[in-house]
Design a protein around this motif. Structure first.
Motif: not given
Length: 306
Positions: A69-70, A86-91
């Motif tokens: 996200a950052g 997107a941070g959730g998807v990346g994780a």
């Protein structure tokens, strides 16, 4: 009884939605962090509490979400809400990448592998300075959105808890608990254990990824040491154990009680709060190993969905 519980839950949610109108700045920050710990402890519970695969590296998903996200916000100008998703998807993508090989390990080997994952991610983030800022950290554009983050973090905690309820009360959850009790027997019964463990692992990674993104947006600055600390994973574990792992409301009760207790002890005993907090945790784990919710469920014969 179930209708009364749902009515009480609706009142609590309404009260939390209206709380910022009467709360001080500290009160809003306190509840925001409380929501964060609920989501993190509940996410850990989805895999470790239900399958028995104890993860010591769940903060890797938190840090991955924070940096995903950052970077999207700081380097590409994404809206913060979309970047956090997107941070959730990346994780979840990271969990998919390492889930199959790591979940073939059992017991302490899985725990050590997850601990190693956290260190690998921290080193990777530090190495790619051109993207992440490396050891100097990553600064996000200034944004006054504490109230919006409050509601987003609260919604995330509520959705992760809802997911836990749906899992625990489903056949999927029963099969995960069968794996926890005896994985060899579960395989003999024809349960595709690898597929079920991976599904739970992916589900448990998405929540910390979103929370990490919200944390990054809320803080405005992140660095490897601040989003990949082992202490974050330990706190998730302790909160889930305190409330009752493998239950729906255990991580919620544990997060609220322990975070509130930590704030109270820290305010009164500035230099002794960690010692006192640790002693309280050890006492509860030793004498109430099933957690507070597990103890109440056994004593009052509460239904399994609690």
């Amino acid at each position: 009884m179930r209708r009364a519980a749902l009515a009480l839950l609706a009142l609590v949610l309404l009260g939390l939605a209206l709380y910022p109108r009467v709360a001080s700045g500290y009160g809003i920050r306190f509840m925001l962090q409380c929501f964060m710990w609920i989501a993190l402890a509940q996410s850990w519970n989805l895999v470790s509490g239900l399958t028995g695969y104890v993860s010591f590296g769940h903060v890797a998903f938190f840090g991955t979400g924070a940096y995903t996200a950052g970077v999207l916000i700081a380097r590409h100008g994404w809206p913060w809400a979309l970047a956090c998703l997107a941070g959730g998807v990346g994780a979840a993508g990271l969990a998919l990448l390492i889930g199959y090989p790591c979940l073939r390990l059992r017991g302490p080997y899985f725990a050590i592998a997850m601990l190693g994952l956290n260190e690998v991610m921290r080193v990777c983030v530090s190495y790619f300075e051109g993207v992440t800022g490396g050891g100097l950290g990553l600064s996000l554009p200034t944004l006054q959105a504490s109230l919006a983050i409050y509601y987003a973090m609260g919604l995330t905690g509520a959705l992760v808890t809802l997911a836990a309820h749906l899992v625990v009360t489903s056949r999927f959850g029963l099969r995960l608990m069968t794996i926890r009790e005896d994985e060899t027997a579960a395989e003999a019964l024809g349960i595709p254990t690898a597929r079920y463990k991976l599904a739970a692992f992916l589900l448990s990674a998405a929540g910390p990824g979103v929370v990490g993104g919200l944390f990054a947006r809320d803080q405005g600055y992140i660095e490897p040491i601040s989003v990949f600390p082992l202490a974050t994973t330990i706190t998730m574990i302790v909160m889930a154990l305190f409330g009752g792992k493998g239950t729906v409301w255990g991580p919620v009760v544990g997060a609220v009680a322990l975070f509130g207790l930590e704030e109270l002890v820290w305010a009164r005993f500035l230099f002794l709060h960690q010692l006192l907090f640790g002693a309280i945790i050890v006492g509860v784990v030793l004498f109430v190993p099933q957690g507070l919710v597990g103890l109440l469920r056994d004593r009052f014969r509460l239904p399994r969905y609690v």
